[in-house]
Design a protein around this motif. Structure first.
Motif, PDB file in Angstrom:
ATOM      1  N   LEU A   1      14.571  -4.342  -3.970  1.00 23.09           N
ATOM      2  CA  LEU A   1      14.104  -2.964  -3.965  1.00 23.09           C
ATOM      3  C   LEU A   1      13.084  -2.744  -2.848  1.00 23.09           C
ATOM      4  O   LEU A   1      13.132  -1.732  -2.127  1.00 23.09           O
ATOM      5  N   ALA A   2      12.153  -3.684  -2.708  1.00 21.23           N
ATOM      6  CA  ALA A   2      11.153  -3.551  -1.646  1.00 21.23           C
ATOM      7  C   ALA A   2      11.807  -3.585  -0.268  1.00 21.23           C
ATOM      8  O   ALA A   2      11.455  -2.780   0.611  1.00 21.23           O
ATOM      9  N   SER A   3      12.771  -4.491  -0.066  1.00 17.74           N
ATOM     10  CA  SER A   3      13.462  -4.567   1.226  1.00 17.74           C
ATOM     11  C   SER A   3      14.245  -3.293   1.511  1.00 17.74           C
ATOM     12  O   SER A   3      14.229  -2.778   2.639  1.00 17.74           O
ATOM     13  N   ASP A   4      14.936  -2.783   0.492  1.00 13.54           N
ATOM     14  CA  ASP A   4      15.693  -1.542   0.685  1.00 13.54           C
ATOM     15  C   ASP A   4      14.754  -0.373   0.988  1.00 13.54           C
ATOM     16  O   ASP A   4      15.067   0.484   1.827  1.00 13.54           O
ATOM     17  N   TYR A   5      13.621  -0.344   0.299  1.00 10.11           N
ATOM     18  CA  TYR A   5      12.678   0.753   0.539  1.00 10.11           C
ATOM     19  C   TYR A   5      12.091   0.648   1.946  1.00 10.11           C
ATOM     20  O   TYR A   5      11.940   1.669   2.642  1.00 10.11           O
TER      21      TYR A   5
ATOM     22  N   ARG B   1      14.309 -10.992 -11.917  1.00 10.02           N
ATOM     23  CA  ARG B   1      13.243 -10.007 -11.703  1.00 10.02           C
ATOM     24  C   ARG B   1      12.726 -10.076 -10.268  1.00 10.02           C
ATOM     25  O   ARG B   1      12.554  -9.049  -9.600  1.00 10.02           O
ATOM     26  N   LEU B   2      12.458 -11.295  -9.816  1.00 14.01           N
ATOM     27  CA  LEU B   2      11.942 -11.456  -8.457  1.00 14.01           C
ATOM     28  C   LEU B   2      12.956 -10.969  -7.430  1.00 14.01           C
ATOM     29  O   LEU B   2      12.590 -10.303  -6.447  1.00 14.01           O
ATOM     30  N   SER B   3      14.233 -11.287  -7.653  1.00 19.03           N
ATOM     31  CA  SER B   3      15.272 -10.839  -6.723  1.00 19.03           C
ATOM     32  C   SER B   3      15.361  -9.318  -6.700  1.00 19.03           C
ATOM     33  O   SER B   3      15.514  -8.701  -5.640  1.00 19.03           O
ATOM     34  N   LEU B   4      15.258  -8.696  -7.886  1.00 17.86           N
ATOM     35  CA  LEU B   4      15.291  -7.237  -7.949  1.00 17.86           C
ATOM     36  C   LEU B   4      14.084  -6.637  -7.249  1.00 17.86           C
ATOM     37  O   LEU B   4      14.205  -5.677  -6.479  1.00 17.86           O
ATOM     38  N   GLN B   5      12.908  -7.181  -7.517  1.00 15.89           N
ATOM     39  CA  GLN B   5      11.702  -6.672  -6.875  1.00 15.89           C
ATOM     40  C   GLN B   5      11.812  -6.764  -5.352  1.00 15.89           C
ATOM     41  O   GLN B   5      11.487  -5.805  -4.638  1.00 15.89           O
ATOM     42  N   ALA B   6      12.272  -7.926  -4.865  1.00 10.92           N
ATOM     43  CA  ALA B   6      12.379  -8.112  -3.419  1.00 10.92           C
ATOM     44  C   ALA B   6      13.470  -7.237  -2.820  1.00 10.92           C
ATOM     45  O   ALA B   6      13.303  -6.666  -1.732  1.00 10.92           O
TER      46      ALA B   6
ATOM     47  N   ASP C   1      21.168   7.752   3.827  1.00 15.39           N
ATOM     48  CA  ASP C   1      21.748   8.215   2.565  1.00 15.39           C
ATOM     49  C   ASP C   1      22.313   7.043   1.761  1.00 15.39           C
ATOM     50  O   ASP C   1      22.110   6.950   0.538  1.00 15.39           O
ATOM     51  N   VAL C   2      23.011   6.145   2.445  1.00 15.75           N
ATOM     52  CA  VAL C   2      23.587   4.982   1.760  1.00 15.75           C
ATOM     53  C   VAL C   2      22.482   4.099   1.184  1.00 15.75           C
ATOM     54  O   VAL C   2      22.573   3.606   0.044  1.00 15.75           O
ATOM     55  N   MET C   3      21.396   3.893   1.943  1.00 14.37           N
ATOM     56  CA  MET C   3      20.286   3.082   1.454  1.00 14.37           C
ATOM     57  C   MET C   3      19.605   3.753   0.263  1.00 14.37           C
ATOM     58  O   MET C   3      19.203   3.092  -0.696  1.00 14.37           O
ATOM     59  N   GLU C   4      19.500   5.070   0.303  1.00 16.52           N
ATOM     60  CA  GLU C   4      18.914   5.798  -0.821  1.00 16.52           C
ATOM     61  C   GLU C   4      19.767   5.650  -2.076  1.00 16.52           C
ATOM     62  O   GLU C   4      19.238   5.513  -3.189  1.00 16.52           O
ATOM     63  N   HIS C   5      21.082   5.652  -1.906  1.00 16.40           N
ATOM     64  CA  HIS C   5      21.970   5.445  -3.052  1.00 16.40           C
ATOM     65  C   HIS C   5      21.751   4.064  -3.669  1.00 16.40           C
ATOM     66  O   HIS C   5      21.757   3.908  -4.895  1.00 16.40           O
ATOM     67  N   ALA C   6      21.585   3.057  -2.811  1.00 13.97           N
ATOM     68  CA  ALA C   6      21.353   1.700  -3.313  1.00 13.97           C
ATOM     69  C   ALA C   6      20.057   1.631  -4.113  1.00 13.97           C
ATOM     70  O   ALA C   6      19.995   0.988  -5.176  1.00 13.97           O
ATOM     71  N   ILE C   7      19.018   2.285  -3.636  1.00 16.46           N
ATOM     72  CA  ILE C   7      17.745   2.306  -4.358  1.00 16.46           C
ATOM     73  C   ILE C   7      17.900   3.028  -5.690  1.00 16.46           C
ATOM     74  O   ILE C   7      17.347   2.600  -6.719  1.00 16.46           O
ATOM     75  N   ALA C   8      18.666   4.115  -5.707  1.00 16.62           N
ATOM     76  CA  ALA C   8      18.869   4.862  -6.946  1.00 16.62           C
ATOM     77  C   ALA C   8      19.469   3.978  -8.034  1.00 16.62           C
ATOM     78  O   ALA C   8      19.033   4.008  -9.191  1.00 16.62           O
ATOM     79  N   VAL C   9      20.460   3.178  -7.673  1.00 23.58           N
ATOM     80  CA  VAL C   9      21.099   2.299  -8.655  1.00 23.58           C
ATOM     81  C   VAL C   9      20.112   1.256  -9.159  1.00 23.58           C
ATOM     82  O   VAL C   9      20.091   0.925 -10.354  1.00 23.58           O
TER      83      VAL C   9
ATOM     84  N   GLY D   1       0.776  -1.220   0.000  1.00 22.22           N
ATOM     85  CA  GLY D   1       0.000   0.000   0.000  1.00 22.22           C
ATOM     86  C   GLY D   1       0.814   1.281   0.000  1.00 22.22           C
ATOM     87  O   GLY D   1       0.404   2.273   0.607  1.00 22.22           O
ATOM     88  N   ASP D   2       1.952   1.290  -0.693  1.00 23.68           N
ATOM     89  CA  ASP D   2       2.794   2.481  -0.738  1.00 23.68           C
ATOM     90  C   ASP D   2       2.948   2.923  -2.193  1.00 23.68           C
ATOM     91  O   ASP D   2       3.555   2.217  -3.008  1.00 23.68           O
ATOM     92  N   ALA D   3       2.421   4.090  -2.526  1.00 23.50           N
ATOM     93  CA  ALA D   3       2.447   4.572  -3.913  1.00 23.50           C
ATOM     94  C   ALA D   3       3.872   4.841  -4.387  1.00 23.50           C
ATOM     95  O   ALA D   3       4.193   4.610  -5.566  1.00 23.50           O
ATOM     96  N   ASP D   4       4.726   5.330  -3.493  1.00 28.62           N
ATOM     97  CA  ASP D   4       6.109   5.597  -3.896  1.00 28.62           C
ATOM     98  C   ASP D   4       6.827   4.299  -4.260  1.00 28.62           C
ATOM     99  O   ASP D   4       7.563   4.248  -5.251  1.00 28.62           O
ATOM    100  N   LEU D   5       6.619   3.268  -3.475  1.00 27.06           N
ATOM    101  CA  LEU D   5       7.223   1.970  -3.786  1.00 27.06           C
ATOM    102  C   LEU D   5       6.712   1.441  -5.116  1.00 27.06           C
ATOM    103  O   LEU D   5       7.477   0.877  -5.912  1.00 27.06           O
ATOM    104  N   ASN D   6       5.432   1.632  -5.391  1.00 30.38           N
ATOM    105  CA  ASN D   6       4.867   1.177  -6.666  1.00 30.38           C
ATOM    106  C   ASN D   6       5.569   1.844  -7.843  1.00 30.38           C
ATOM    107  O   ASN D   6       5.888   1.196  -8.846  1.00 30.38           O
TER     108      ASN D   6
END
Length: 542
Positions: A194-198, A187-192, A261-269, A75-80
């Protein structure tokens, strides 16, 4: 009988023999030397041990237990938006798609050997000899110049007597299916991930809000101690203790910001953005939907996990390799033919300048010092190795599901318990500060209460974050909505047909996998995923 009649009869006899050989080749081409493929039958438990606590409910095998866009459950629009951008632009996913397309081309290369190989050639030469070359007598009238024109066509065909070529094709197709499963796993690993990092990022946001709220509280406490010191009703040690608590909490808050900040960098990549141009606005508290994914029966896990499907396809490949090594013990037969024209000038109209040849070659291994037997034994061993790896993959998958079922159920209970601890700690902090202000206790008691309250609040945020992450990991362990039915069918794997010569830069999409890039992938400086709203900590505890 004339020589010409004899020649025609010999030719006719040879053609009859060749036709008989081709008929025999056609009949023998059905011989498959690969053993019958019987995948390992594993005895599986009837239910998950982690469900014994009654928190989660089982889904029926026919249900779509988890949606392909499973992250929307949070239920998070930003994550979507982040997930959508990552699926379109992430370079690792695009590279995996190219690996799948290359596997399709390997299958086409293997299949091409089932067809006759046709080639055409043309050549022309002109020679000049020396007039005074050795053994050219004086006054010789022989030619000094010589030219040659030659045009030929050749055909070679290997009848697949022992299905060696067919098994190579089947191996390549199974390898393509394995690559499709690897793509789904990526794909599944990337999705998971990204979701875990977020989720971790939002957990750090909530921790930062707690620290900010506590800093405001400690700043007020420092003012109270200074006023009491000024009134000579409290020692200077109280001020020092209050300042120590304030500065320590400020340092902890700075550490949390650095980790964010470090976690945000990981999400950016992950979403194909350069960290310098990427930012997600912080929030004040965790706001994920409290939903539990339905859990299918253990027997359905083999159909839901792409890594299990990949391991099974690798095992099927190893089975076909046994058939190829067995076929090497039998004669290797090749038919070849050549025809064309050759003259000392360009003259294709004259049949007298025509030439041809045709024949059959059979190669039979007689003694090679154990080479073929070693290859066969190695392929049997590789099959058993793949079988063991398949079983290990299944065991790992079951462990991951059980681990995250346990984490999901236990962390939910732990969050409730930690919430009670926070309520008690905040109540103690308030009462202790009131007693200190009234001069009924020393500031050491207030510091102890403050530390306990801060630790309890941070622990609650951490438990809540881990609980959400456990749900993400559980969904990933259950396959993330993927199904084995999504693997490409064997008869649709070939990227083009044998007579296609155009549109070869990109193969047609198959199974939802395409190599057509998104033009936005080259822009690493901005993206729709950037979210820059101001921080709001109005919901934080005071």
């Amino acid at each position: 009988m004339t020589g010409r009649a004899v020649t025609l009869r010999l030719k006719r006899s040879y053609l009859v023999g060749l036709s008989a050989g081709l008929s025999l080749a056609t009949m023998l081409s059905g011989c498959d030397m690969a053993p019958r493929y019987n995948p390992t039958k594993l005895t599986l438990p009837a239910q998950w041990e982690g469900q014994s606590h009654g928190v989660l409910q089982s889904a029926h095998p026919s249900d779509d237990a988890i949606r392909p866009d499973w992250w929307t459950l949070l239920g998070d629009a930003d994550l979507n938006r982040l997930e959508e951008q990552a699926m379109r632009l992430n370079p690792t996913i695009q590279a995996q798609a190219e690996a799948f397309m290359q596997a399709r081309d390997v299958a086409m290369e293997a299949k091409s050997h089932l067809y006759p190989q046709l080639n055409g050639a043309a050549s022309g030469e002109k020679y000049k000899g020396s007039r005074h070359r050795l053994w050219r007598g004086a006054g010789a009238q022989g030619p000094v110049y010589m030219s040659s024109e030659q045009y030929t066509g050749t055909a070679t065909w290997e009848p697949d007597f022992w299905s060696a070529i067919r098994n190579k094709v089947r191996m390549a197709k199974q390898g393509t299916q394995a690559e499709a499963a690897a793509y789904a796993l990526a794909r599944l690993s990337l999705q998971a991930e990204l979701a875990s990092d977020y989720v971790a990022l939002r957990g750090l946001d909530a921790q930062d809000a707690v620290y900010r709220d506590s800093i405001h509280y400690y700043q007020a406490a420092v003012q109270v101690t200074k006023m009491r010191l000024a009134g000579a009703i409290a020692p200077g040690m109280d001020v020092s203790r209050a300042e120590t608590q304030l500065y320590t909490t400020q340092a902890q808050e700075t550490e949390v910001r650095a980790r964010r900040d470090v976690m945000e960098h990981a999400i950016a990549v992950l979403v194909n953005q350069a960290p310098a141009s990427f930012h997600i606005a912080p929030i004040s508290q965790l706001a994920f939907a409290d939903v539990e994914p339905p859990v299918a029966l253990p027997s359905t896990l083999l159909e839901r996990r792409p890594d299990i499907a990949e391991a099974e396809r690798r095992m099927a490949q190893a089975n076909r390799a046994i058939g190829i090594s067995r076929a090497a013990f039998y004669p290797h037969v090749t038919f070849n033919a050549m025809t064309g024209f050759m003259d000392n000038g360009f003259d294709l109209a004259s049949l007298s300048n025509s030439m041809y040849q045709f024949g059959v070659q059979a190669l039979m291994p007689l003694f090679q010092g154990g080479l073929r037997r070693a290859e066969l034994q190695r392929n049997w061993s590789q099959y058993r190795e793949r079988e063991d790896l398949y079983r290990a993959t299944v065991l790992d998958a079951f462990q991951e599901v059980e681990d995250n079922l346990t984490r999901t159920t236990r962390l939910k209970t732990e969050a409730q318990q930690q919430g009670n601890a926070v309520t008690a700690a905040l109540r103690t902090q308030t009462m202790t500060m009131a007693l200190y202000t009234g001069g009924l206790t020393n500031y050491l008691d207030a510091v102890v209460a403050q530390v306990a309250a801060l630790n309890a609040r941070i622990a609650l945020v951490q438990v809540q974050t881990r609980a959400v992450d456990a749900r993400v990991e559980l969904i990933r362990a259950l396959g993330g909505g993927w199904s084995r039915a999504e693997l490409p069918q064997s008869d649709k794997i070939m990227p083009f047909h044998p007579l296609q010569y155009g549109n070869l830069r990109h193969a047609a999409p198959l199974g939802g996998i395409t190599t057509e890039g998104d033009p936005a992938a080259s822009d690493l400086t901005s993206g729709s995923a950037n979210m820059r709203q101001p921080l709001d900590i109005s919901g934080a505890h005071r």
